[in-house]
Motif scaffolding. Structure first.
Motif, PDB file in Angstrom:
ATOM      1  N   ARG A  57       0.792  -1.226   0.000  1.00 57.06           N
ATOM      2  CA  ARG A  57       0.000   0.000   0.000  1.00 57.06           C
ATOM      3  C   ARG A  57       0.826   1.278   0.000  1.00 57.06           C
ATOM      4  N   ASP A  58       2.019   1.244   0.541  1.00 53.15           N
ATOM      5  CA  ASP A  58       2.837   2.455   0.634  1.00 53.15           C
ATOM      6  C   ASP A  58       3.911   2.536  -0.435  1.00 53.15           C
ATOM      7  N   SER A  59       3.979   1.547  -1.317  1.00 52.74           N
ATOM      8  CA  SER A  59       5.055   1.497  -2.299  1.00 52.74           C
ATOM      9  C   SER A  59       4.749   2.380  -3.506  1.00 52.74           C
ATOM     10  N   ILE A  60       5.633   3.323  -3.751  1.00 44.22           N
ATOM     11  CA  ILE A  60       5.506   4.161  -4.941  1.00 44.22           C
ATOM     12  C   ILE A  60       5.906   3.364  -6.172  1.00 44.22           C
ATOM     13  N   ASP A  61       6.882   2.466  -6.013  1.00 43.87           N
ATOM     14  CA  ASP A  61       7.343   1.663  -7.143  1.00 43.87           C
ATOM     15  C   ASP A  61       6.236   0.768  -7.688  1.00 43.87           C
ATOM     16  N   ALA A  62       5.487   0.129  -6.810  1.00 48.30           N
ATOM     17  CA  ALA A  62       4.442  -0.790  -7.251  1.00 48.30           C
ATOM     18  C   ALA A  62       3.354  -0.055  -8.035  1.00 48.30           C
ATOM     19  N   ILE A  63       2.888   1.060  -7.518  1.00 51.15           N
ATOM     20  CA  ILE A  63       1.812   1.786  -8.193  1.00 51.15           C
ATOM     21  C   ILE A  63       2.316   2.440  -9.474  1.00 51.15           C
ATOM     22  N   SER A  64       3.566   2.887  -9.494  1.00 49.56           N
ATOM     23  CA  SER A  64       4.092   3.507 -10.709  1.00 49.56           C
ATOM     24  C   SER A  64       4.306   2.476 -11.806  1.00 49.56           C
ATOM     25  N   MET A  65       4.752   1.289 -11.445  1.00 49.67           N
ATOM     26  CA  MET A  65       4.912   0.243 -12.458  1.00 49.67           C
ATOM     27  C   MET A  65       3.551  -0.214 -12.988  1.00 49.67           C
ATOM     28  N   PHE A  66       2.553  -0.283 -12.128  1.00 50.51           N
ATOM     29  CA  PHE A  66       1.211  -0.635 -12.572  1.00 50.51           C
ATOM     30  C   PHE A  66       0.665   0.430 -13.517  1.00 50.51           C
ATOM     31  N   LEU A  67       0.885   1.691 -13.186  1.00 52.52           N
ATOM     32  CA  LEU A  67       0.431   2.788 -14.035  1.00 52.52           C
ATOM     33  C   LEU A  67       1.127   2.755 -15.399  1.00 52.52           C
ATOM     34  N   CYS A  68       2.433   2.604 -15.394  1.00 53.79           N
ATOM     35  CA  CYS A  68       3.169   2.543 -16.669  1.00 53.79           C
ATOM     36  C   CYS A  68       2.770   1.317 -17.482  1.00 53.79           C
ATOM     37  N   GLY A  69       2.523   0.221 -16.804  1.00 58.24           N
ATOM     38  CA  GLY A  69       2.087  -0.983 -17.502  1.00 58.24           C
ATOM     39  C   GLY A  69       0.725  -0.818 -18.143  1.00 58.24           C
ATOM     40  N   LEU A  70      -0.189  -0.179 -17.429  1.00 53.91           N
ATOM     41  CA  LEU A  70      -1.509   0.071 -18.020  1.00 53.91           C
ATOM     42  C   LEU A  70      -1.409   0.988 -19.227  1.00 53.91           C
ATOM     43  N   LEU A  71      -0.547   2.002 -19.136  1.00 55.08           N
ATOM     44  CA  LEU A  71      -0.350   2.882 -20.288  1.00 55.08           C
ATOM     45  C   LEU A  71       0.226   2.106 -21.475  1.00 55.08           C
ATOM     46  N   ALA A  72       1.135   1.187 -21.208  1.00 56.80           N
ATOM     47  CA  ALA A  72       1.719   0.385 -22.286  1.00 56.80           C
ATOM     48  C   ALA A  72       0.689  -0.561 -22.896  1.00 56.80           C
ATOM     49  N   THR A  73      -0.182  -1.134 -22.049  1.00 60.79           N
ATOM     50  CA  THR A  73      -1.175  -2.064 -22.596  1.00 60.79           C
ATOM     51  C   THR A  73      -2.257  -1.347 -23.405  1.00 60.79           C
ATOM     52  N   ILE A  74      -2.430  -0.057 -23.205  1.00 58.17           N
ATOM     53  CA  ILE A  74      -3.352   0.671 -24.083  1.00 58.17           C
ATOM     54  C   ILE A  74      -2.849   0.574 -25.519  1.00 58.17           C
ATOM     55  N   PHE A  75      -1.573   0.878 -25.695  1.00 55.44           N
ATOM     56  CA  PHE A  75      -0.972   0.774 -27.032  1.00 55.44           C
ATOM     57  C   PHE A  75      -0.971  -0.670 -27.534  1.00 55.44           C
ATOM     58  N   LEU A  76      -0.573  -1.608 -26.675  1.00 54.47           N
ATOM     59  CA  LEU A  76      -0.508  -3.012 -27.087  1.00 54.47           C
ATOM     60  C   LEU A  76      -1.885  -3.568 -27.446  1.00 54.47           C
ATOM     61  N   ASP A  77      -2.907  -3.185 -26.699  1.00 52.71           N
ATOM     62  CA  ASP A  77      -4.262  -3.660 -27.003  1.00 52.71           C
ATOM     63  C   ASP A  77      -4.753  -3.109 -28.334  1.00 52.71           C
ATOM     64  N   ILE A  78      -4.449  -1.853 -28.625  1.00 55.71           N
ATOM     65  CA  ILE A  78      -4.849  -1.281 -29.913  1.00 55.71           C
ATOM     66  C   ILE A  78      -4.213  -2.071 -31.045  1.00 55.71           C
ATOM     67  N   VAL A  79      -2.928  -2.341 -30.923  1.00 56.75           N
ATOM     68  CA  VAL A  79      -2.232  -3.101 -31.962  1.00 56.75           C
ATOM     69  C   VAL A  79      -2.786  -4.516 -32.058  1.00 56.75           C
ATOM     70  N   HIS A  80      -2.947  -5.176 -30.917  1.00 53.53           N
ATOM     71  CA  HIS A  80      -3.401  -6.560 -30.917  1.00 53.53           C
ATOM     72  C   HIS A  80      -4.817  -6.702 -31.469  1.00 53.53           C
ATOM     73  N   ILE A  81      -5.720  -5.845 -31.026  1.00 55.99           N
ATOM     74  CA  ILE A  81      -7.106  -5.931 -31.503  1.00 55.99           C
ATOM     75  C   ILE A  81      -7.183  -5.609 -32.983  1.00 55.99           C
ATOM     76  N   SER A  82      -6.424  -4.619 -33.441  1.00 59.39           N
ATOM     77  CA  SER A  82      -6.495  -4.255 -34.863  1.00 59.39           C
ATOM     78  C   SER A  82      -5.903  -5.336 -35.759  1.00 59.39           C
ATOM     79  N   ILE A  83      -4.913  -6.064 -35.279  1.00 58.84           N
ATOM     80  CA  ILE A  83      -4.320  -7.120 -36.104  1.00 58.84           C
ATOM     81  C   ILE A  83      -5.122  -8.415 -36.039  1.00 58.84           C
ATOM     82  N   PHE A  84      -5.549  -8.808 -34.862  1.00 65.51           N
ATOM     83  CA  PHE A  84      -6.154 -10.128 -34.677  1.00 65.51           C
ATOM     84  C   PHE A  84      -7.670 -10.129 -34.571  1.00 65.51           C
TER      85      PHE A  84
END
Length: 152
Positions: A48-75
């Motif tokens: 609950r107090d980790s900045i690293d955990a929440i920041s990695m989750f946030l960056c990962g969600l931002l990355a999956t926005i791009f990855l999902d767009i690519v994946h859905i458009s291709i497949f």
């Protein structure tokens, strides 16, 4: 405008359900990318107090926005879709549409935990628990302790 307080567990559960249903149509890299990021979300809930955990989750969600767009458009299946296929594709698209909103809520949680230059904690004003005031010199020896008159 103030964002409403949303529990991280609710965001995680919602994206988990949508990812499970999206995996009906899209498997492989779609599943790996989204479940890996959801694992980071579980880490952010556990720490609950980790900045690293929440920041990695946030960056990962931002990355999956791009990855999902690519994946859905291709497949995205172009042929005859069954009702189940349409449902799975719709849930993957709904998950993609909700991710920017989730990122806003998670960014707000990240700021609450003290991340990204907005940390409200002043590190220079840190005081130890032992004494009401920290000594100016951390290596100073209190008088009368540790050394006798000869300096030993």
């Amino acid at each position: 405008m103030e964002l409403p307080a949303v529990n991280l567990k609710v965001i995680l559960l919602g994206h988990w359900l949508l990812t499970i249903w999206g995996c009906i149509v899209f498997s492989g890299s779609y599943a790996w990318a989204n479940f890996t990021i959801l694992a980071l979300g579980v880490w952010a809930v556990a720490q609950r107090d980790s900045i690293d955990a929440i920041s990695m989750f946030l960056c990962g969600l931002l990355a999956t926005i791009f990855l999902d767009i690519v994946h859905i458009s291709i497949f995205y299946p172009r042929g005859n879709l069954t009702d189940t296929g349409r449902f799975g594709a719709g849930m993957a698209i709904l998950s993609l549409l909700l991710k920017p909103l989730s990122c806003c809520f998670i960014y707000h949680m990240y700021r609450e935990r003290g991340g990204f230059l907005g940390s409200s904690q002043d590190r220079s004003a840190y005081q130890t628990i032992d004494s009401p005031e920290a000594p100016a010199d951390p290596f100073a020896v209190p008088e009368g302790r540790g050394q006798d008159a000869r300096g030993y």
